[in-house]
Design a protein around this motif. Structure first.
Motif, PDB file in Angstrom:
ATOM      1  N   GLU A  11       0.822  -1.196   0.000  1.00  0.00           N
ATOM      2  CA  GLU A  11       0.000   0.000   0.000  1.00  0.00           C
ATOM      3  C   GLU A  11       0.861   1.254   0.000  1.00  0.00           C
ATOM      4  O   GLU A  11       0.510   2.261  -0.596  1.00  0.00           O
ATOM      5  CB  GLU A  11      -0.936  -0.007   1.215  1.00  0.00           C
ATOM      6  CG  GLU A  11      -1.932  -1.155   1.213  1.00  0.00           C
ATOM      7  CD  GLU A  11      -2.815  -1.175  -0.025  1.00  0.00           C
ATOM      8  OE1 GLU A  11      -2.960  -0.119  -0.665  1.00  0.00           O
ATOM      9  OE2 GLU A  11      -3.349  -2.229  -0.359  1.00  0.00           O
ATOM     10  N   ARG A  20      -4.842   8.374  -2.904  1.00  0.00           N
ATOM     11  CA  ARG A  20      -5.957   7.503  -3.267  1.00  0.00           C
ATOM     12  C   ARG A  20      -7.292   8.178  -2.964  1.00  0.00           C
ATOM     13  O   ARG A  20      -7.413   8.896  -1.974  1.00  0.00           O
ATOM     14  CB  ARG A  20      -5.869   6.187  -2.500  1.00  0.00           C
ATOM     15  CG  ARG A  20      -4.708   5.315  -2.893  1.00  0.00           C
ATOM     16  CD  ARG A  20      -4.720   4.029  -2.089  1.00  0.00           C
ATOM     17  NE  ARG A  20      -4.427   4.254  -0.674  1.00  0.00           N
ATOM     18  CZ  ARG A  20      -4.700   3.377   0.296  1.00  0.00           C
ATOM     19  NH1 ARG A  20      -5.289   2.242   0.011  1.00  0.00           N
ATOM     20  NH2 ARG A  20      -4.380   3.645   1.549  1.00  0.00           N
ATOM     21  N   ASP A  23     -13.080   6.905  -1.258  1.00  0.00           N
ATOM     22  CA  ASP A  23     -13.901   5.692  -1.366  1.00  0.00           C
ATOM     23  C   ASP A  23     -13.033   4.448  -1.498  1.00  0.00           C
ATOM     24  O   ASP A  23     -13.350   3.389  -0.949  1.00  0.00           O
ATOM     25  CB  ASP A  23     -14.842   5.788  -2.571  1.00  0.00           C
ATOM     26  CG  ASP A  23     -15.985   6.770  -2.339  1.00  0.00           C
ATOM     27  OD1 ASP A  23     -16.173   7.193  -1.187  1.00  0.00           O
ATOM     28  OD2 ASP A  23     -16.691   7.093  -3.320  1.00  0.00           O
ATOM     29  N   GLU A  24     -11.941   4.574  -2.235  1.00  0.00           N
ATOM     30  CA  GLU A  24     -11.022   3.442  -2.406  1.00  0.00           C
ATOM     31  C   GLU A  24     -10.334   3.101  -1.085  1.00  0.00           C
ATOM     32  O   GLU A  24     -10.214   1.928  -0.717  1.00  0.00           O
ATOM     33  CB  GLU A  24      -9.975   3.779  -3.467  1.00  0.00           C
ATOM     34  CG  GLU A  24      -8.954   2.675  -3.697  1.00  0.00           C
ATOM     35  CD  GLU A  24      -7.898   3.076  -4.704  1.00  0.00           C
ATOM     36  OE1 GLU A  24      -6.712   2.733  -4.491  1.00  0.00           O
ATOM     37  OE2 GLU A  24      -8.248   3.746  -5.700  1.00  0.00           O
ATOM     38  N   GLU A  28     -10.762  -0.435   1.112  1.00  0.00           N
ATOM     39  CA  GLU A  28      -9.617  -1.268   1.466  1.00  0.00           C
ATOM     40  C   GLU A  28      -9.490  -1.421   2.985  1.00  0.00           C
ATOM     41  O   GLU A  28      -9.087  -2.482   3.473  1.00  0.00           O
ATOM     42  CB  GLU A  28      -8.347  -0.680   0.860  1.00  0.00           C
ATOM     43  CG  GLU A  28      -8.345  -0.785  -0.664  1.00  0.00           C
ATOM     44  CD  GLU A  28      -7.075  -0.256  -1.304  1.00  0.00           C
ATOM     45  OE1 GLU A  28      -6.192   0.231  -0.568  1.00  0.00           O
ATOM     46  OE2 GLU A  28      -6.970  -0.332  -2.538  1.00  0.00           O
TER      47      GLU A  28
END
Length: 204
Positions: A11, A20, A23-24, A28
């Motif tokens: 990550e 990022r 929402d992503e 995750e």
């Protein structure tokens, strides 16, 4: 190297390519929370471990979730949502049997241990209790009530039946056997439960 550290490294590389979308990141985080909860239970579940596995900061997690219990609940919901989908074939008894079988199957696996721990912790964690009602039990109850209402409209269930009570009878019985394990959670139990209750629900 732990699995959490390994996930964190991947990550970190992703973050290096740019920020990022929220929402992503949230997706995750929830996925990582579900993985840790199912793998090791609440005793090993921490904000720090979820942050490490998802690559999100602890500050972000504390901003989005009021407690580790609320985050664990969202992880649980994400992990079991596919298994607990409600079918609609037009045959309410077949659909209830399929769904209750799936529910009993979930309770028999790591998710059963996880939800038992979350229910227990919610007795003293008011934020988790509120999240449990708002994000898990209330939406799932509403879905079941809606399905039973459709069956009433089709004439498959008596119009004078209270769907809320049927929900407590069907799914409450599964939680009862989970939390007070005097009797096993089996497919046969699921089938007998639905058949017995449907015998009283059909139009006279």
């Amino acid at each position: 190297m732990s699995s959490d550290v390994g996930h964190n490294g991947s990550e970190a590389r992703r973050r290096g390519r740019g920020r990022r979308p929220a929402d992503e990141v949230r997706a995750e985080v929830v996925a990582a929370a579900g993985q840790i909860l199912m793998e090791e239970g609440m005793s090993a579940f921490t904000i720090e471990r979820v942050a490490a596995r998802s690559g999100a900061s602890k500050v972000t997690l504390y901003k989005w979730w009021p407690s580790k219990g609320a985050l664990a609940l969202d992880g649980y919901t994400h992990a079991v949502s596919h298994d607990l989908e409600f079918p609609d074939t037009g045959d309410v008894e077949a659909d209830l049997t399929s769904q209750v079988r799936a529910f009993i199957g979930v309770l028999n696996g790591p998710a059963g241990r996880a939800i038992a721990e979350l229910i227990g912790q919610s007795q003293t964690d008011h934020e988790l209790a509120a999240a449990f009602r708002e994000r898990y039990s209330a939406p799932r109850r509403a879905l079941a009530v809606h399905t039973l209402g459709i069956a009433q409209g089709r004439g498959q269930i008596r119009a004078d039946v209270d769907p809320e009570v049927v929900v407590d009878q069907l799914w409450g019985a599964g939680y009862h056997r989970l939390l007070i394990p005097d009797q096993p959670l089996t497919v046969e139990f699921a089938d007998a439960l639905v058949a017995t209750i449907m015998a009283g629900l059909r139009p006279r």
